[in-house]
Design a protein around this motif. Structure first.
Motif, short mmCIF file in Angstrom:
data_model
loop_
_atom_site.label_atom_id
_atom_site.label_comp_id
_atom_site.label_asym_id
_atom_site.label_seq_id
_atom_site.Cartn_x
_atom_site.Cartn_y
_atom_site.Cartn_z
N ASN A 1 0.83 -1.22 0.00
CA ASN A 1 0.00 0.00 0.00
C ASN A 1 0.86 1.27 0.00
N GLY A 2 1.91 1.25 -0.80
CA GLY A 2 2.77 2.42 -0.94
C GLY A 2 3.73 2.65 0.21
N GLU A 3 3.80 1.72 1.13
CA GLU A 3 4.67 1.85 2.31
C GLU A 3 5.68 0.72 2.33
N GLU A 4 6.93 1.05 2.61
CA GLU A 4 7.99 0.04 2.70
C GLU A 4 7.84 -0.69 4.04
N SER B 1 -13.12 -11.08 0.23
CA SER B 1 -11.71 -10.84 -0.14
C SER B 1 -10.84 -10.67 1.11
N TYR B 2 -11.40 -10.10 2.18
CA TYR B 2 -10.64 -9.94 3.43
C TYR B 2 -10.40 -11.31 4.07
N GLU B 3 -11.38 -12.21 3.98
CA GLU B 3 -11.19 -13.55 4.52
C GLU B 3 -10.17 -14.34 3.71
N ARG B 4 -10.05 -14.03 2.42
CA ARG B 4 -9.07 -14.72 1.57
C ARG B 4 -7.67 -14.19 1.78
N SER B 5 -7.49 -12.89 1.98
CA SER B 5 -6.17 -12.33 2.27
C SER B 5 -6.03 -10.86 1.93
N ALA B 6 -7.01 -10.23 1.29
CA ALA B 6 -6.89 -8.80 0.98
C ALA B 6 -6.78 -8.01 2.29
N ILE B 7 -6.09 -6.90 2.23
CA ILE B 7 -5.91 -6.06 3.41
C ILE B 7 -7.03 -5.03 3.45
N PRO B 8 -7.83 -5.03 4.53
CA PRO B 8 -8.91 -4.05 4.63
C PRO B 8 -8.37 -2.62 4.72
N ASP B 9 -9.12 -1.67 4.16
CA ASP B 9 -8.73 -0.28 4.33
C ASP B 9 -8.98 0.12 5.79
N ALA C 1 5.54 -10.40 5.28
CA ALA C 1 5.42 -8.96 5.04
C ALA C 1 4.00 -8.49 5.33
N ASP C 2 3.02 -9.27 4.89
CA ASP C 2 1.61 -8.97 5.14
C ASP C 2 1.34 -8.92 6.65
N GLU C 3 1.85 -9.91 7.38
CA GLU C 3 1.67 -9.96 8.84
C GLU C 3 2.31 -8.74 9.50
N ALA C 4 3.50 -8.35 9.04
CA ALA C 4 4.19 -7.19 9.61
C ALA C 4 3.38 -5.91 9.36
N TYR C 5 2.84 -5.76 8.16
CA TYR C 5 2.04 -4.57 7.83
C TYR C 5 0.77 -4.53 8.69
N ARG C 6 0.09 -5.65 8.78
CA ARG C 6 -1.14 -5.70 9.58
C ARG C 6 -0.84 -5.39 11.05
N HIS C 7 0.25 -5.96 11.56
CA HIS C 7 0.63 -5.71 12.96
C HIS C 7 0.94 -4.22 13.17
N HIS D 1 -0.20 -1.67 11.64
CA HIS D 1 -1.38 -0.81 11.53
C HIS D 1 -2.59 -1.32 12.31
N GLY D 2 -2.43 -2.36 13.11
CA GLY D 2 -3.53 -2.88 13.92
C GLY D 2 -4.66 -3.47 13.08
N ILE D 3 -4.32 -4.06 11.94
CA ILE D 3 -5.32 -4.65 11.04
C ILE D 3 -5.43 -6.14 11.36
N PRO D 4 -6.63 -6.65 11.55
CA PRO D 4 -6.77 -8.09 11.84
C PRO D 4 -6.24 -8.96 10.69
N THR D 5 -5.70 -10.12 11.06
CA THR D 5 -5.24 -11.07 10.05
C THR D 5 -6.45 -11.74 9.41
N ARG D 6 -6.24 -12.43 8.30
CA ARG D 6 -7.37 -13.11 7.65
C ARG D 6 -7.93 -14.20 8.55
N GLN D 7 -7.08 -14.85 9.35
CA GLN D 7 -7.56 -15.86 10.29
C GLN D 7 -8.44 -15.22 11.36
N GLN D 8 -8.03 -14.06 11.85
CA GLN D 8 -8.85 -13.35 12.84
C GLN D 8 -10.18 -12.90 12.23
N ILE D 9 -10.12 -12.44 10.99
CA ILE D 9 -11.33 -11.98 10.30
C ILE D 9 -12.31 -13.14 10.14
#
Length: 175
Positions: free
Chosen positions: A31-34, A107-115, A64-70, A72-80
């Motif tokens: 999402n544009g962030e390293e 899509s969030y349950e599959r792996s997309a990152i929620p806004d 990388a997805d887990e690090a980004y979610r962590h 930004h406080g975004i739930p993982t797909r398993q949590q979703i």
């Protein structure tokens, strides 16, 4: 065979090799962030190049997805998935409950990152307190059955849930 040995192919050496697996700090743009994370890489023992391998890269993308979610406080797909399972609602009904499109939530349950907004709504729905806030907003959008499921979730752990208060206490009728 060495447990750090990984059978793969080195394009630079143009040969099959037993690459060494190493852990390195890497980054990927999300999402544009390293985003920085611990990556596993295969290193050719002949030329020293890092060898791209889809079997390893997939796990690195997940890290990388887990690090980004962590971050930004975004739930993982398993949590979703778990949140919806706790309610016991279908994907369609839970999507409506949150005010999302069905495909969006799927899509969030599959792996997309929620806004940010959707992430907040999902986190809100994950608690009984949040469910109590969402129920009045969803009442006209979900079935009666789903409304009852949401109400049950909202009063999970309450000593006197709405279902209990609707059933008269037989002791109260005695004179």
């Amino acid at each position: 065979m060495d447990s750090n040995c990984y059978d793969t192919y080195c394009p630079r050496c143009d040969a099959p090799v037993c690459a060494q697996l190493e852990e390195r700090r890497e980054s990927l743009p999300i999402n544009g962030e390293e985003v920085f994370f611990q990556a596993t890489v295969a290193v050719c023992p002949r030329c020293g190049d890092v060898i791209g391998d889809s079997r390893i890269d997939q796990r690195n993308f997940e890290r990388a997805d887990e690090a980004y979610r962590h971050l930004h406080g975004i739930p993982t797909r398993q949590q979703i998935k778990h949140i919806r399972a706790r309610y016991g609602m279908s994907l369609r009904e839970f999507s409506r409950y949150l005010g999302f499109g069905e495909q969006t939530y799927a899509s969030y349950e599959r792996s997309a990152i929620p806004d940010t907004l959707h992430s907040r709504m999902i986190r809100l729905a994950s608690t009984p307190e949040g469910a109590r806030c969402l129920i009045p907003l969803a009442e006209g959008s979900i079935s009666r059955k789903s409304l009852r499921l949401a109400q049950a979730f909202a009063h999970e752990g309450d000593p006197a849930s709405p279902a209990d208060s609707e059933t008269p206490d037989p002791r109260a009728q005695r004179s």
